[in-house]
Design a protein around this motif. Structure first.
Motif, PDB file in Angstrom:
ATOM      1  N   VAL A  51       1.099  -1.186  -0.046  1.00  0.00           N
ATOM      2  CA  VAL A  51       0.241  -0.234  -0.245  1.00  0.00           C
ATOM      3  C   VAL A  51       1.193   0.861  -0.221  1.00  0.00           C
ATOM      4  CG1 VAL A  51      -2.037   1.402   1.366  1.00  0.00           C
ATOM      5  CG2 VAL A  51      -1.544  -1.265   1.698  1.00  0.00           C
ATOM      6  N   VAL A  91       1.772   5.105   0.154  1.00  0.00           N
ATOM      7  CA  VAL A  91       0.869   5.911   1.008  1.00  0.00           C
ATOM      8  C   VAL A  91       1.089   7.724   0.775  1.00  0.00           C
ATOM      9  CG1 VAL A  91       0.424   6.853   3.306  1.00  0.00           C
ATOM     10  CG2 VAL A  91       0.270   4.891   2.957  1.00  0.00           C
ATOM     11  N   ILE A 105      -6.937   7.337   3.462  1.00  0.00           N
ATOM     12  CA  ILE A 105      -6.461   6.190   4.480  1.00  0.00           C
ATOM     13  C   ILE A 105      -7.194   5.836   5.835  1.00  0.00           C
ATOM     14  CG2 ILE A 105      -4.941   7.831   5.960  1.00  0.00           C
ATOM     15  CD1 ILE A 105      -3.806   4.885   3.889  1.00  0.00           C
ATOM     16  N   PHE A 113       3.305  -1.214   3.432  1.00  0.00           N
ATOM     17  CA  PHE A 113       2.738   0.478   4.329  1.00  0.00           C
ATOM     18  C   PHE A 113       3.897   0.959   3.888  1.00  0.00           C
ATOM     19  CE2 PHE A 113      -1.143  -1.188   6.744  1.00  0.00           C
ATOM     20  CZ  PHE A 113      -1.473  -0.829   5.797  1.00  0.00           C
ATOM     21  N   SER A 126      -4.093   3.865  -0.958  1.00  0.00           N
ATOM     22  CA  SER A 126      -4.577   4.474  -0.361  1.00  0.00           C
ATOM     23  C   SER A 126      -5.656   4.657  -0.306  1.00  0.00           C
ATOM     24  CB  SER A 126      -3.649   4.353   0.558  1.00  0.00           C
ATOM     25  OG  SER A 126      -2.830   5.409  -0.438  1.00  0.00           O
TER      26      SER A 126
END
Length: 324
Positions: A9, A11, A18, A37, A96
């Motif tokens: 993911v 970000v 999110i 992440f 995200s």
């Protein structure tokens, strides 16, 4: 493999989205999942919000990895960072600012195991602020047929509705084109070129968020155009080196890449359409995987009937705004 699935993911600037994205990932019914992440140097509060969510799922804590880029490297590089440390049997990429149904990973993984598939894909939702549209995907019994459909525009090559065997990335040294974000999803087609078995689940699990109803009429920046053309050329060269008989389908891909210019409705965009890949124009009417309407519009552009194209682009934008 330690995990059945690794979820990657990226970000960056997603503080409005999110929270719900992370919640739907943490609530997956599949238990043996690794979550990676990648903080791509996001300047907003995305990471603080993410941490607030993650702390609510203590049972997942040992399966969560957060990696931080010191500078923003872009979406493809963030995906690559996640891939480099992933330990799952299969890889799933989630953006995200989107969200997923709770049984997505379990259903796709179960089907992958049942069919011994290298790649599994499914339907998805195109989600707007007030409604959403069910996006049906085609079914194919071979990776080669699916690849041809993606090149022709009859099947989406997006990363986020596909579960891919990790070994494919590793064995064929496949990574995303770092620094070239526009169209980076085309990397999926390279994976299909090497896949042995594939499978399709006729159900939508992924919600692709599109809150900007005018997005179809936005003009690409010069950088976007450069990135898109780079990725089209890159994937074309890669695929031709693997399968020599894809020349016609590569032309279809080039036509699809420049098709949005016809919907922008301005003279500069029409000029770009004419300049990009003119050698592909002779294949316009041969692409049976897209609608007759789209073929007709491209044919009009090929024959310099841009007055017709302009009128269509105006009607298209009006209909798009009214519907979504």
């Amino acid at each position: 493999m330690k995990y059945k699935v690794s979820v990657v993911v990226p970000v960056y600037r997603v503080e409005k989205f999110i929270r719900y994205c992370a919640e739907t990932l943490m609530q997956q019914t599949l238990k043996e999942v690794e979550y990676i992440f990648v903080n791509d140097a996001t300047p907003d509060h995305s990471m603080e919000i993410l941490q607030e969510v993650l702390i609510c799922y203590p049972e997942r804590q040992d399966d969560i990895i957060i990696v931080t880029h010191e500078v923003n490297k872009g979406l493809p590089a963030a995906r690559n960072t996640g891939l480099q440390i992933a330990q799952g049997e299969y890889i799933f990429h989630c953006d995200s600012d989107d969200f997923v149904e709770p049984d997505m990973l379990e259903v796709l993984y179960t089907e992958a195991v049942r069919k011994e598939a290298d790649i599994v894909w499914c339907d998805w939702f195109l989600s707007f602020e007030k409604n959403e549209r069910y996006m049906k995907q085609p079914s194919f019994d071979t990776a080669h047929k699916a690849l041809k459909a993606m090149l022709g525009g009859g099947m989406k090559y997006n990363v986020w509705n596909k579960l891919v065997r990790h070994k494919l990335y590793v064995d064929y040294k496949i990574s995303f084109p770092a620094g070239y974000g526009m169209g980076e999803d085309m990397t999926m087609m390279l994976l299909f070129a090497y896949a042995k078995k594939v499978a399709y689940v006729p159900k939508a699990f992924y919600h692709y968020i599109k809150l900007n109803s005018n997005a179809m009429s936005n003009v690409y920046t010069d950088r976007h155009k450069e990135e898109l053309k780079h990725n089209v050329n890159w994937i074309s060269e890669k695929l031709i080196s693997i399968e020599k008989d894809l020349s016609k389908e590569i032309s279809f891909l080039k036509l699809e890449a420049k098709f949005p210019f016809l919907l922008m409705g301005d003279s500069q965009s029409f000029k770009l359409w004419k300049e990009w890949y003119p050698e592909a124009n002779k294949y316009i009417l041969q692409n049976q995987t897209i609608s007759i309407r789209n073929r007709w519009l491209q044919w009009c552009a090929w024959k310099n009937l841009f007055g017709i194209v302009w009128v269509y682009s105006r009607l298209f934008k009006l209909a798009y705004r009214m519907l979504y």
